[in-house]
Design a protein around this motif. Structure first.
Motif, PDB file in Angstrom:
ATOM      1  N   PHE A 162       0.841  -1.204   0.000  1.00  0.00           N
ATOM      2  CA  PHE A 162       0.000   0.000   0.000  1.00  0.00           C
ATOM      3  C   PHE A 162       0.877   1.255   0.000  1.00  0.00           C
ATOM      4  CE2 PHE A 162      -2.376  -3.349   2.256  1.00  0.00           C
ATOM      5  CZ  PHE A 162      -3.538  -3.403   1.483  1.00  0.00           C
ATOM      6  N   PRO A 163       1.714   1.438  -1.025  1.00  0.00           N
ATOM      7  CA  PRO A 163       2.658   2.564  -1.018  1.00  0.00           C
ATOM      8  C   PRO A 163       1.980   3.925  -1.070  1.00  0.00           C
ATOM      9  CG  PRO A 163       2.633   1.491  -3.171  1.00  0.00           C
ATOM     10  CD  PRO A 163       1.823   0.629  -2.256  1.00  0.00           C
ATOM     11  N   ASP A 164       0.736   3.988  -1.563  1.00  0.00           N
ATOM     12  CA  ASP A 164       0.038   5.263  -1.703  1.00  0.00           C
ATOM     13  C   ASP A 164      -0.989   5.490  -0.602  1.00  0.00           C
ATOM     14  OD1 ASP A 164      -1.466   3.145  -2.656  1.00  0.00           O
ATOM     15  OD2 ASP A 164      -2.579   4.375  -4.099  1.00  0.00           O
ATOM     16  N   CYS A 165      -0.996   4.643   0.408  1.00  0.00           N
ATOM     17  CA  CYS A 165      -1.993   4.755   1.486  1.00  0.00           C
ATOM     18  C   CYS A 165      -1.310   5.061   2.817  1.00  0.00           C
ATOM     19  CB  CYS A 165      -2.801   3.466   1.619  1.00  0.00           C
ATOM     20  SG  CYS A 165      -3.808   3.053   0.174  1.00  0.00           S
ATOM     21  N   ALA A 166      -1.893   6.014   3.564  1.00  0.00           N
ATOM     22  CA  ALA A 166      -1.398   6.279   4.914  1.00  0.00           C
ATOM     23  C   ALA A 166      -2.010   5.326   5.922  1.00  0.00           C
ATOM     24  CB  ALA A 166      -1.706   7.725   5.305  1.00  0.00           C
ATOM     25  N   GLU A 167      -3.197   4.828   5.601  1.00  0.00           N
ATOM     26  CA  GLU A 167      -3.872   3.887   6.483  1.00  0.00           C
ATOM     27  C   GLU A 167      -4.693   2.899   5.664  1.00  0.00           C
ATOM     28  OE1 GLU A 167      -6.320   6.300   9.023  1.00  0.00           O
ATOM     29  OE2 GLU A 167      -7.986   6.304   7.592  1.00  0.00           O
ATOM     30  N   VAL A 168      -5.082   1.808   6.302  1.00  0.00           N
ATOM     31  CA  VAL A 168      -5.955   0.807   5.699  1.00  0.00           C
ATOM     32  C   VAL A 168      -7.071   0.521   6.697  1.00  0.00           C
ATOM     33  CG1 VAL A 168      -4.203  -0.285   4.254  1.00  0.00           C
ATOM     34  CG2 VAL A 168      -4.504  -1.057   6.625  1.00  0.00           C
ATOM     35  N   THR A 169      -8.109  -0.146   6.216  1.00  0.00           N
ATOM     36  CA  THR A 169      -9.172  -0.611   7.107  1.00  0.00           C
ATOM     37  C   THR A 169      -8.920  -2.076   7.412  1.00  0.00           C
ATOM     38  OG1 THR A 169     -10.763   0.948   6.170  1.00  0.00           O
ATOM     39  CG2 THR A 169     -11.648  -0.905   7.428  1.00  0.00           C
ATOM     40  N   CYS A 170      -8.856  -2.392   8.690  1.00  0.00           N
ATOM     41  CA  CYS A 170      -8.546  -3.759   9.113  1.00  0.00           C
ATOM     42  C   CYS A 170      -9.817  -4.456   9.609  1.00  0.00           C
ATOM     43  CB  CYS A 170      -7.491  -3.742  10.223  1.00  0.00           C
ATOM     44  SG  CYS A 170      -6.948  -5.381  10.749  1.00  0.00           S
ATOM     45  N   PRO A 172      -8.738   1.930   1.864  1.00  0.00           N
ATOM     46  CA  PRO A 172      -9.869   2.691   2.435  1.00  0.00           C
ATOM     47  C   PRO A 172     -10.992   2.964   1.447  1.00  0.00           C
ATOM     48  CG  PRO A 172      -7.769   3.640   3.119  1.00  0.00           C
ATOM     49  CD  PRO A 172      -7.452   2.607   2.083  1.00  0.00           C
ATOM     50  N   ASP A 173     -10.665   3.265   0.181  1.00  0.00           N
ATOM     51  CA  ASP A 173     -11.722   3.575  -0.783  1.00  0.00           C
ATOM     52  C   ASP A 173     -12.570   2.355  -1.092  1.00  0.00           C
ATOM     53  OD1 ASP A 173      -9.217   2.710  -1.972  1.00  0.00           O
ATOM     54  OD2 ASP A 173     -10.158   2.983  -3.927  1.00  0.00           O
TER      55      ASP A 173
END
Length: 293
Positions: free
Chosen positions: A170-178, A201-202
Motif C-alpha cells: 500500500f505505497p500510496d496509502c497512509a492507512e488501511v481498514t482492518c 480505504p476507498d
C-alpha cells in the motif's frame, strides 16, 4: 361385513381417505389431519440459486464449476432448498456441457457435499463436510470455496496505520481498514481459523460488515463491491501459534498452524486486500497441482 366393505376399510386405513374422498375422522368426530382453517399456508423453501461464474479457459472447466458450485452450496441461505437444479439446468447456467457438469458434480459427491439419487435428483447433504483440502489451480472460486460455509464472528474492524510489513503493498496509502474475523465449524462450533484483512480505504468504504458474516472477503470484494480481481498471490507456511492465535483457536501455545497470506490485485495492478489467515494445523491441508502443459 361384506367383502367390498372390508376392501374399503383397508383402503381407508392405508390412505387416510374414505372411498368418497372425505378425510378420516377421529373419535371426537374432528378430521384427524384437517388443517387449521385460520393457519397461513407454509411457503416452500426458496429454490437453490448457484452463483454466476466467468470461466477461465486456461483452467479445467469441471474444476472451476465444482469450486463455484461448492462455494454456492456452503454460502447458501439456511432456508434454501436442499435440492439442486438438474444437470442440464446447471450446465446451461455455467455455460458448459452436461459431461463437464457431471464431472463437477462427481467431484462434490466424492467430497460428501452432495448425494445423487436416480429419478429423484441431486441433494445437498445435511451433514456435508464443511472443511476439506483445497487444490489451488489458480481459480478465485477455489479460494472462495475454501473459506465458505463456516460461522463467522466479526472480532473488530476499523481504520489503522498501514502495518510495517504491509507497507510495500500500500505505497500510496497512509492507512488501511482492518477486519478481524473468527470462523467456526458450522456443525461442531469448533474454531477453525481466524483472519485479518487489510483493505484499501476507498474499497472498504463500500463494504457492509454484515456481508462478511455470511461470505468470505474475496466474494464480497468481487460479487458485492464489484472489484474486478485480476489475480491473487497465495503464500502458505508453517508457523507456531502465538498467544492471540492460541487463545482464539483453542490450541496450545506454540502448536503448529498454517499461516496463509493472500494478496488480491485489481485490474489496475493495485493491491486491494491483504488477507492473513491462521488455520488450525489439525483441520486444514493444502495441495497445489502444477500442469506440465
Amino acid at each position: 361385513m361384506t367383502e367390498s366393505q372390508e376392501r374399503a376399510g383397508a383402503d381407508l386405513r392405508r390412505t387416510g381417505r374414505d372411498t368418497t374422498g372425505g378425510a378420516v375422522t377421529g373419535t371426537d368426530g374432528d378430521a384427524a389431519d384437517a388443517p387449521d382453517a385460520g393457519a397461513a399456508p407454509v411457503p416452500p423453501p426458496p429454490a437453490f440459486a448457484p452463483d454466476s461464474l466467468v470461466l477461465n479457459r486456461k483452467l479445467p472447466l469441471w474444476y472451476q464449476v465444482s469450486q463455484s458450485l461448492r462455494a454456492s452450496i456452503l454460502g447458501r441461505p439456511q432456508d434454501a432448498s436442499a435440492r439442486l437444479p438438474t444437470e442440464e439446468q446447471l450446465a446451461a447456467h455455467y455455460g458448459v456441457s452436461v459431461l463437464t457438469m457431471r464431472q463437477a458434480l462427481k467431484e462434490l459427491e466424492a467430497e460428501g457435499l452432495i448425494s445423487r439419487h436416480r429419478r429423484r435428483g441431486t441433494f445437498i447433504e445435511p451433514r456435508a463436510r464443511r472443511v476439506s483440502p483445497v487444490r489451488l489451480l489458480g481459480s478465485v472460486d477455489a479460494i472462495v470455496a475454501q473459506q465458505s460455509g463456516e460461522a463467522t464472528t466479526i472480532l473488530g474492524h476499523g481504520p489503522t496505520a498501514v502495518p510495517g510489513d504491509l507497507a510495500e503493498f500500500f505505497p500510496d496509502c497512509a492507512e488501511v481498514t482492518c477486519y478481524r474475523r473468527l470462523r467456526r465449524d458450522g456443525q461442531s462450533d469448533e474454531p477453525t481459523n481466524w483472519a485479518e484483512n487489510a483493505v484499501r480505504p476507498d474499497i472498504a468504504a463500500r463494504i457492509d460488515v454484515a456481508d462478511l458474516e455470511r461470505w468470505p472477503m474475496t466474494k464480497v470484494l468481487r460479487d458485492v463491491v464489484g472489484v474486478r480481481i485480476s489475480r491473487i498471490t497465495d503464500t502458505v507456511e508453517a508457523r507456531l501459534a502465538d498467544p492471540v492465535t492460541a487463545e482464539l483457536l483453542q490450541v496450545p501455545l506454540l502448536s503448529p498452524i498454517l499461516h496463509y497470506t493472500g494478496v488480491t490485485y485489481d485490474e489496475e495492478g493495485r493491491v486491494v486486500d491483504v488477507a492473513r489467515i491462521r488455520y488450525r494445523g489439525d483441520r486444514f491441508s493444502f495441495s497445489v497441482t502444477v500442469e506440465a502443459h
